[in-house]
Motif scaffolding. Structure first.
Motif, short mmCIF file in Angstrom:
data_model
loop_
_atom_site.label_atom_id
_atom_site.label_comp_id
_atom_site.label_asym_id
_atom_site.label_seq_id
_atom_site.Cartn_x
_atom_site.Cartn_y
_atom_site.Cartn_z
N GLN A 106 -8.34 21.72 5.13
CA GLN A 106 -9.51 20.85 5.29
C GLN A 106 -10.71 21.66 5.79
OE1 GLN A 106 -8.35 17.60 7.82
NE2 GLN A 106 -8.26 16.17 6.10
N GLU A 107 -10.46 22.49 6.80
CA GLU A 107 -11.56 23.31 7.33
C GLU A 107 -12.15 24.20 6.24
OE1 GLU A 107 -10.47 25.53 10.82
OE2 GLU A 107 -9.93 23.70 11.90
N ARG A 108 -11.25 24.84 5.45
CA ARG A 108 -11.73 25.71 4.36
C ARG A 108 -12.58 24.92 3.37
NH1 ARG A 108 -6.73 28.64 4.65
NH2 ARG A 108 -5.76 27.23 3.14
N ASP A 109 -12.07 23.72 2.99
CA ASP A 109 -12.82 22.88 2.05
C ASP A 109 -14.20 22.56 2.62
OD1 ASP A 109 -10.71 22.96 0.37
OD2 ASP A 109 -9.97 20.92 0.81
N GLN A 110 -14.22 22.17 3.89
CA GLN A 110 -15.51 21.83 4.51
C GLN A 110 -16.46 23.02 4.49
OE1 GLN A 110 -14.46 20.28 8.37
NE2 GLN A 110 -14.81 18.17 7.71
N GLU A 111 -15.91 24.20 4.85
CA GLU A 111 -16.75 25.41 4.85
C GLU A 111 -17.32 25.66 3.45
OE1 GLU A 111 -14.60 28.71 6.47
OE2 GLU A 111 -14.44 27.77 8.45
N GLN A 112 -16.44 25.53 2.45
CA GLN A 112 -16.89 25.73 1.07
C GLN A 112 -18.01 24.76 0.70
OE1 GLN A 112 -13.48 25.50 -1.51
NE2 GLN A 112 -13.41 27.72 -1.77
N GLU A 113 -17.80 23.47 1.06
CA GLU A 113 -18.83 22.47 0.77
C GLU A 113 -20.16 22.85 1.42
OE1 GLU A 113 -17.94 18.33 1.54
OE2 GLU A 113 -16.01 18.54 0.51
N GLN A 114 -20.04 23.24 2.71
CA GLN A 114 -21.27 23.64 3.42
C GLN A 114 -21.96 24.80 2.71
OE1 GLN A 114 -20.12 24.42 7.46
NE2 GLN A 114 -21.03 22.50 8.19
#
Length: 158
Positions: A106-114
């Motif tokens: 989830q953290e990785r996905d969020q970072e990618q989105e950001q």
């Protein structure tokens, strides 16, 4: 006559002696029989005692066996319990690991989105800058044209 009497007396005495001896012998025989009976009884008692002892030993052996079996069963049960505990612990650890992995994803996905959002913003800004530059360029060109037209008009007037 007297002789006869004496003989008779002697005979009687002898008979009596014989009787006494017989009685004595009978008594002795009786005593012997009693002794034999006693011995026999003693032997029987001993045999019974031995049998009882053997029975007790057998019973004790059986008891021991039963106790050993119980001990074994308990050990087995304990082992099973321990095994179950180990399995539970493993399951729990796996769940924790999976949970951590999910959180990290989830953290990785969020970072990618950001990152994507930032990139998009930068692209938009660049686009806006380019548009502005183009507009300014057009304005300048228009101004120059106007200037040229004015100059031409002035030249004509002269």
């Amino acid at each position: 006559d007297q002789e006869q009497e004496e003989e008779q007396e002697q005979e009687q005495e002898q008979e009596q002696e014989q009787k006494q001896e017989q009685e004595k012998e009978q008594e002795q025989e009786l005593e012997q029989e009693q002794e034999q009976e006693q011995e026999h009884e003693q032997e029987e008692e001993q045999e019974q005692e031995q049998e009882q002892e053997q029975e007790q030993e057998q019973y004790q052996d059986l008891e021991q066996e039963r106790e050993q079996e119980q001990d074994l069963e308990q050990e087995l049960l304990q082992e099973q319990d321990q095994e179950q505990e180990r399995e539970k612990d493993q399951e729990w650890e796996q769940e924790q690991d999976q949970e951590q992995e999910r959180e990290q994803e989830q953290e990785r996905d969020q970072e990618q989105e950001q990152e994507q959002e930032q990139e998009q913003e930068q692209e938009q800004e660049q686009q806006e800058d380019q548009d502005q530059e183009q507009e300014q360029g057009q304005e300048q060109a228009q101004e120059q044209e106007q200037k040229q037209e004015q100059e031409q008009e002035q030249e004509q007037e002269q």
